[in-house]
Design a protein around this motif. Structure first.
Motif, PDB file in Angstrom:
ATOM      1  N   VAL A  71       9.012 -50.289  25.289  1.00  0.00           N
ATOM      2  CA  VAL A  71       8.751 -49.498  24.086  1.00  0.00           C
ATOM      3  C   VAL A  71       7.807 -50.306  23.207  1.00  0.00           C
ATOM      4  CG1 VAL A  71       9.731 -48.338  22.072  1.00  0.00           C
ATOM      5  CG2 VAL A  71      11.031 -48.425  24.215  1.00  0.00           C
ATOM      6  N   TYR A  72       6.583 -49.815  23.032  1.00  0.00           N
ATOM      7  CA  TYR A  72       5.546 -50.539  22.297  1.00  0.00           C
ATOM      8  C   TYR A  72       5.362 -49.846  20.941  1.00  0.00           C
ATOM      9  CZ  TYR A  72       1.173 -53.321  21.955  1.00  0.00           C
ATOM     10  OH  TYR A  72       0.184 -54.209  21.588  1.00  0.00           O
ATOM     11  N   VAL A  73       5.713 -50.561  19.870  1.00  0.00           N
ATOM     12  CA  VAL A  73       5.507 -50.064  18.500  1.00  0.00           C
ATOM     13  C   VAL A  73       4.256 -50.748  17.965  1.00  0.00           C
ATOM     14  CG1 VAL A  73       6.507 -49.836  16.191  1.00  0.00           C
ATOM     15  CG2 VAL A  73       8.004 -49.817  18.210  1.00  0.00           C
ATOM     16  N   SER A  74       3.294 -49.967  17.518  1.00  0.00           N
ATOM     17  CA  SER A  74       1.991 -50.542  17.177  1.00  0.00           C
ATOM     18  C   SER A  74       1.522 -50.109  15.797  1.00  0.00           C
ATOM     19  CB  SER A  74       0.950 -50.098  18.213  1.00  0.00           C
ATOM     20  OG  SER A  74      -0.358 -50.437  17.786  1.00  0.00           O
ATOM     21  N   CYS A  75       0.911 -51.052  15.063  1.00  0.00           N
ATOM     22  CA  CYS A  75       0.285 -50.721  13.781  1.00  0.00           C
ATOM     23  C   CYS A  75      -1.230 -50.598  13.933  1.00  0.00           C
ATOM     24  CB  CYS A  75       0.632 -51.757  12.716  1.00  0.00           C
ATOM     25  SG  CYS A  75       0.101 -53.429  13.123  1.00  0.00           S
ATOM     26  N   GLU A 123       3.596 -46.709  33.450  1.00  0.00           N
ATOM     27  CA  GLU A 123       2.910 -45.473  33.080  1.00  0.00           C
ATOM     28  C   GLU A 123       3.492 -44.905  31.790  1.00  0.00           C
ATOM     29  OE1 GLU A 123       0.352 -43.769  32.556  1.00  0.00           O
ATOM     30  OE2 GLU A 123      -0.082 -43.489  34.695  1.00  0.00           O
ATOM     31  N   ILE A 124       2.631 -44.281  30.987  1.00  0.00           N
ATOM     32  CA  ILE A 124       3.061 -43.666  29.732  1.00  0.00           C
ATOM     33  C   ILE A 124       3.986 -42.484  30.029  1.00  0.00           C
ATOM     34  CG2 ILE A 124       2.277 -42.277  27.767  1.00  0.00           C
ATOM     35  CD1 ILE A 124      -0.170 -44.003  27.559  1.00  0.00           C
ATOM     36  N   GLU A 125       5.145 -42.510  29.363  1.00  0.00           N
ATOM     37  CA  GLU A 125       6.089 -41.401  29.456  1.00  0.00           C
ATOM     38  C   GLU A 125       6.072 -40.545  28.187  1.00  0.00           C
ATOM     39  OE1 GLU A 125       8.049 -40.205  31.831  1.00  0.00           O
ATOM     40  OE2 GLU A 125       7.284 -41.668  33.264  1.00  0.00           O
ATOM     41  N   ARG A 126       6.011 -41.236  27.053  1.00  0.00           N
ATOM     42  CA  ARG A 126       5.972 -40.537  25.762  1.00  0.00           C
ATOM     43  C   ARG A 126       5.142 -41.375  24.789  1.00  0.00           C
ATOM     44  NH1 ARG A 126      12.102 -39.075  24.036  1.00  0.00           N
ATOM     45  NH2 ARG A 126      11.027 -37.726  22.537  1.00  0.00           N
ATOM     46  N   VAL A 127       4.462 -40.716  23.881  1.00  0.00           N
ATOM     47  CA  VAL A 127       3.722 -41.432  22.837  1.00  0.00           C
ATOM     48  C   VAL A 127       3.645 -40.529  21.608  1.00  0.00           C
ATOM     49  CG1 VAL A 127       1.457 -40.669  23.717  1.00  0.00           C
ATOM     50  CG2 VAL A 127       1.609 -42.697  22.268  1.00  0.00           C
ATOM     51  N   ARG A 128       3.815 -41.157  20.430  1.00  0.00           N
ATOM     52  CA  ARG A 128       3.832 -40.369  19.195  1.00  0.00           C
ATOM     53  C   ARG A 128       3.382 -41.214  18.008  1.00  0.00           C
ATOM     54  NH1 ARG A 128       8.848 -36.336  17.519  1.00  0.00           N
ATOM     55  NH2 ARG A 128       7.534 -34.838  16.403  1.00  0.00           N
ATOM     56  N   ALA A 129       2.522 -40.662  17.186  1.00  0.00           N
ATOM     57  CA  ALA A 129       2.082 -41.331  15.961  1.00  0.00           C
ATOM     58  C   ALA A 129       3.060 -41.025  14.830  1.00  0.00           C
ATOM     59  CB  ALA A 129       0.686 -40.868  15.586  1.00  0.00           C
ATOM     60  N   VAL A 130       3.220 -41.988  13.931  1.00  0.00           N
ATOM     61  CA  VAL A 130       4.077 -41.824  12.748  1.00  0.00           C
ATOM     62  C   VAL A 130       3.259 -42.202  11.526  1.00  0.00           C
ATOM     63  CG1 VAL A 130       6.189 -42.559  11.576  1.00  0.00           C
ATOM     64  CG2 VAL A 130       6.146 -42.416  14.077  1.00  0.00           C
ATOM     65  N   VAL A 134      -2.020 -46.043  10.695  1.00  0.00           N
ATOM     66  CA  VAL A 134      -1.021 -45.192  11.340  1.00  0.00           C
ATOM     67  C   VAL A 134      -0.239 -46.029  12.348  1.00  0.00           C
ATOM     68  CG1 VAL A 134      -2.691 -44.418  13.112  1.00  0.00           C
ATOM     69  CG2 VAL A 134      -0.667 -43.027  12.617  1.00  0.00           C
ATOM     70  N   GLU A 135       1.069 -45.783  12.409  1.00  0.00           N
ATOM     71  CA  GLU A 135       1.919 -46.438  13.404  1.00  0.00           C
ATOM     72  C   GLU A 135       2.018 -45.539  14.639  1.00  0.00           C
ATOM     73  OE1 GLU A 135       4.219 -49.350  13.116  1.00  0.00           O
ATOM     74  OE2 GLU A 135       3.032 -49.945  11.382  1.00  0.00           O
ATOM     75  N   THR A 136       2.265 -46.167  15.792  1.00  0.00           N
ATOM     76  CA  THR A 136       2.412 -45.409  17.027  1.00  0.00           C
ATOM     77  C   THR A 136       3.585 -45.992  17.826  1.00  0.00           C
ATOM     78  OG1 THR A 136       0.014 -45.187  17.087  1.00  0.00           O
ATOM     79  CG2 THR A 136       1.202 -44.520  19.054  1.00  0.00           C
ATOM     80  N   VAL A 137       4.389 -45.121  18.433  1.00  0.00           N
ATOM     81  CA  VAL A 137       5.428 -45.562  19.353  1.00  0.00           C
ATOM     82  C   VAL A 137       5.064 -45.025  20.732  1.00  0.00           C
ATOM     83  CG1 VAL A 137       7.899 -45.642  19.835  1.00  0.00           C
ATOM     84  CG2 VAL A 137       7.123 -45.344  17.492  1.00  0.00           C
ATOM     85  N   CYS A 138       5.067 -45.925  21.714  1.00  0.00           N
ATOM     86  CA  CYS A 138       4.671 -45.568  23.070  1.00  0.00           C
ATOM     87  C   CYS A 138       5.728 -46.049  24.057  1.00  0.00           C
ATOM     88  CB  CYS A 138       3.318 -46.207  23.405  1.00  0.00           C
ATOM     89  SG  CYS A 138       2.663 -45.768  25.015  1.00  0.00           S
ATOM     90  N   LEU A 139       6.194 -45.153  24.902  1.00  0.00           N
ATOM     91  CA  LEU A 139       7.155 -45.496  25.956  1.00  0.00           C
ATOM     92  C   LEU A 139       6.433 -45.573  27.297  1.00  0.00           C
ATOM     93  CD1 LEU A 139       9.982 -45.835  27.282  1.00  0.00           C
ATOM     94  CD2 LEU A 139      10.151 -43.327  27.291  1.00  0.00           C
TER      95      LEU A 139
END
Length: 470
Positions: free
Chosen positions: A422-426, A444-451, A460-465
């Motif tokens: 789980v990669y949380v990115s700024c 491989e990317i399973e889910r990704v979403r900006a917050v 913007v922050e992003t969470v990537c699974l």
């Protein structure tokens, strides 16, 4: 294109720093304070071969995405809110497009895959009585200086400068900040306490740090000073202490000639040296030097998403890299078998251990050091001590600074064969770079979403699974 040339431009995009981008006969111009859809008159200030920078002179035809009037009158002068003049739903689309664009262009993630895996951006609900969210920051750092008339001022730096734009009423900060700042400025004028001059390295008060607990209503004030003591400091403490919620008044000693704001030595003037606040049902003690997310409303959504992406059942061993004061670690620990946190700042690890203690969490262990050194060393030591057996993690959560992860760290993460990363990115640009490496190494990317953690700014922050390919 020549310097000082006047041009008419229609803005088609926004740059990474919030500048409007338009073209004149194929020549690209970056224009601060212009937004997508504006037709503007601009003056070319710097002309390079293929692109240039121009100053907005007037808006000929405003964009349909432009608000009628910015909430903050200082929005254009101050460097803090780059896109406050853009309607909030358009800000969200811009940020989502930015993340998607970086993942496809830098990360080389196929657009078809992103169309399946990328979820809609998580925006922030509007502030009470306003169409857009404001007053969401629980932390603000105000530089202290002197104007041309010799009066003490505070506010924010103009974009890319150290010139202070006087303003005690920031639309992003907690509303109580203005009362605190006016009290400090009046005190300094009354007792002739000099503001710091960074050019001459003279004067005393450099910055004021204010933290506010949105759930607890506790307030921290920390004055950063170029000295060991604040004359009449107890008088200031008495004045500030009557403000409802005041919990901690401290001094941060910073006598270095540096742009770093905080010093490492904290002295108490009044009350505690920390405040407390909650994210979800986890309680945190926050000191002046603690890293703590600045938007608690969106942070709860961000960490909840990270926890959801981690898919914990209670049997997992989890590593939380760049763990800070244990904010994500303690969220994870409630659902995992064991959590290991790594952070380079000793004070932060002290806070993390203390935060685990006050929450009664016993399955979280913390290491001081660089993640890119601690994890590879742990991996090597484990293999040596266990007769060649490899160290394993079920889930690795990583929340690095803007520069992202070093490739050596990414390699160790892959070597530990977690089922999920789980990669949380700024910074979605460095996220995209690291995702490219991880995809090449079997994830491989399973889910990704900006917050949207920072409304009215370009950040913007992003969470990537990412899941391991079987």
């Amino acid at each position: 294109m020549q310097k000082n040339e006047m041009v008419t431009v229609t803005i088609e995009d926004i740059g990474v720093n919030g500048e409007g981008i338009g073209k004149v006969d194929g020549y690209t111009l970056f224009i601060k304070d212009a937004i997508i859809g504006d037709m503007v008159e601009a003056k070319v200030m710097k002309a390079k071969k293929n692109y240039g920078y121009a100053r907005l002179m007037r808006i000929i035809e405003p964009s349909r995405e432009r608000v009628e009037e910015a909430v903050c009158p200082m929005a254009r002068k101050c460097g803090g809110c780059q896109i406050q003049e853009m309607k909030y739903d358009r800000q969200l689309r811009f940020k989502e497009d930015k993340v998607r664009g970086n993942l496809t262009r830098i990360g080389e993630v196929p657009e078809k895959l992103l169309a399946e895996k990328m979820e809609p951006i998580v925006g922030m609900e509007s502030s009470e009585g306003l169409e857009q969210p404001f007053h969401y920051r629980n932390k603000a750092q105000f530089p202290i200086g002197t104007d041309k008339e010799g009066h003490v001022i505070t506010g924010f730096y103009a974009g890319r400068t150290h010139s202070i734009i006087p303003n005690t009423d920031c639309a992003l900060g907690a509303k109580v900040n203005e009362e605190i700042l006016k009290c400090i400025l009046a005190f300094m004028e009354e007792y002739r306490i000099p503001a710091y001059d960074e050019t001459l390295h003279r004067g005393l008060v450099r910055h004021v740090l204010i933290r506010y607990g949105f759930r607890t209503k506790e307030i921290m004030v920390c004055l950063v000073i170029n000295g060991n003591t604040l004359p009449h400091g107890q008088e200031l403490a008495e004045r500030l202490s009557v403000i409802e919620g005041m919990t901690s008044i401290t001094l941060s000693i910073n006598k270095e000639k540096t742009n770093v704001i905080m010093g490492n030595t904290i002295k108490s003037l009044w009350g505690q040296t920390y405040i407390t606040d909650y994210i979800g049902d986890v309680k945190y003690q926050i000191s002046p030097l603690s890293f703590y997310q600045v938007n608690p409303v969106q942070t709860e959504k961000l960490y909840g998403m990270a926890l959801e992406y981690a898919g914990l059942t209670g049997d997992e061993t989890v590593w939380d890299l760049y763990c800070g004061i244990g904010t994500i670690s303690l969220f994870l620990a409630k659902k995992a078998k064991q959590v290991y946190g790594v952070e380079i700042i000793p004070q932060a690890i002290e806070d993390a251990r203390n935060n685990a203690k006050i929450n009664g969490i016993e399955n979280a262990e913390f290491y001081v050091g660089k993640a890119e050194e601690v994890l590879p060393q742990y991996y090597a030591d484990y293999e040596r001590e266990h007769g060649g057996e490899k160290a394993h993690a079920d889930v690795i959560v990583v929340d690095p600074p803007r520069k992202g992860c070093e490739e050596s760290l990414l390699q160790t993460m892959v070597d530990m064969q977690p089922e999920r990363i789980v990669y949380v990115s700024c910074d979605s640009a460095t996220l995209a770079r690291d995702v490219k490496v991880l995809r090449e190494k079997g994830y491989e990317i399973e889910r990704v979403r900006a917050v949207d953690q920072f409304p009215h700014t370009v950040h913007v922050e992003t969470v990537c699974l990412l899941s391991r390919n079987k």
